[in-house]
Design a protein around this motif. Sequence first.
Motif, PDB file in Angstrom:
ATOM      1  N   UNK A  64       0.843  -1.190   0.000  1.00 45.01           N
ATOM      2  CA  UNK A  64       0.000   0.000   0.000  1.00 45.01           C
ATOM      3  C   UNK A  64       0.878   1.240   0.000  1.00 45.01           C
ATOM      4  N   UNK A  65       0.703   2.051  -1.017  1.00 45.39           N
ATOM      5  CA  UNK A  65       1.457   3.290  -1.149  1.00 45.39           C
ATOM      6  C   UNK A  65       0.546   4.311  -1.828  1.00 45.39           C
ATOM      7  N   UNK A  66       0.951   5.563  -1.867  1.00 40.04           N
ATOM      8  CA  UNK A  66       0.120   6.552  -2.573  1.00 40.04           C
ATOM      9  C   UNK A  66      -0.091   6.194  -4.046  1.00 40.04           C
ATOM     10  N   UNK A  67       0.915   5.574  -4.681  1.00 39.75           N
ATOM     11  CA  UNK A  67       0.781   5.184  -6.082  1.00 39.75           C
ATOM     12  C   UNK A  67      -0.272   4.090  -6.255  1.00 39.75           C
ATOM     13  N   UNK A  68      -0.186   3.032  -5.469  1.00 42.11           N
ATOM     14  CA  UNK A  68      -1.149   1.937  -5.606  1.00 42.11           C
ATOM     15  C   UNK A  68      -2.547   2.377  -5.178  1.00 42.11           C
ATOM     16  N   UNK A  69      -2.622   3.242  -4.184  1.00 41.03           N
ATOM     17  CA  UNK A  69      -3.921   3.781  -3.766  1.00 41.03           C
ATOM     18  C   UNK A  69      -4.536   4.606  -4.893  1.00 41.03           C
ATOM     19  N   UNK A  70      -3.715   5.403  -5.560  1.00 38.80           N
ATOM     20  CA  UNK A  70      -4.203   6.189  -6.686  1.00 38.80           C
ATOM     21  C   UNK A  70      -4.671   5.315  -7.833  1.00 38.80           C
ATOM     22  N   UNK A  71      -3.930   4.239  -8.108  1.00 37.32           N
ATOM     23  CA  UNK A  71      -4.332   3.308  -9.165  1.00 37.32           C
ATOM     24  C   UNK A  71      -5.674   2.671  -8.815  1.00 37.32           C
ATOM     25  N   UNK A  72      -5.818   2.217  -7.574  1.00 43.97           N
ATOM     26  CA  UNK A  72      -7.062   1.564  -7.151  1.00 43.97           C
ATOM     27  C   UNK A  72      -8.241   2.535  -7.203  1.00 43.97           C
ATOM     28  N   UNK A  73      -8.040   3.741  -6.724  1.00 44.85           N
ATOM     29  CA  UNK A  73      -9.126   4.734  -6.743  1.00 44.85           C
ATOM     30  C   UNK A  73      -9.477   5.103  -8.184  1.00 44.85           C
ATOM     31  N   UNK A  74      -8.474   5.286  -9.018  1.00 41.09           N
ATOM     32  CA  UNK A  74      -8.732   5.594 -10.419  1.00 41.09           C
ATOM     33  C   UNK A  74      -9.515   4.493 -11.110  1.00 41.09           C
ATOM     34  N   UNK A  75      -9.140   3.251 -10.829  1.00 41.96           N
ATOM     35  CA  UNK A  75      -9.853   2.111 -11.409  1.00 41.96           C
ATOM     36  C   UNK A  75     -11.311   2.099 -10.945  1.00 41.96           C
ATOM     37  N   UNK A  76     -11.523   2.255  -9.659  1.00 45.06           N
ATOM     38  CA  UNK A  76     -12.889   2.214  -9.134  1.00 45.06           C
ATOM     39  C   UNK A  76     -13.747   3.356  -9.672  1.00 45.06           C
TER      40      UNK A  76
END
Length: 67
Positions: free
Chosen positions: A41-53
């Motif tokens: 969990x990092x800001x990058x992976x969080x951003x990817x997950x939020x963008x996907x959702x």
Amino acid sequence: MTLREIPVVGELLESGAEDRVFDTLLLIGPGIILVIALLGRSPLTLGIAIGYLVFFLAYVLYRGVQH
């Protein structure tokens, strides 16, 4: 080689919702989970997950309004 010629992916696309964007989103989802599992969990992976959702929900709502 096209995406439909890949053994598992081709079968998933054939049984899908006849919507390339939706099928692609369904195929990308597990890859995103894998990226998050590998990178943590990092800001990058969080951003990817939020963008996907956000994109997934926006597309589903868009298709729902169209019909």
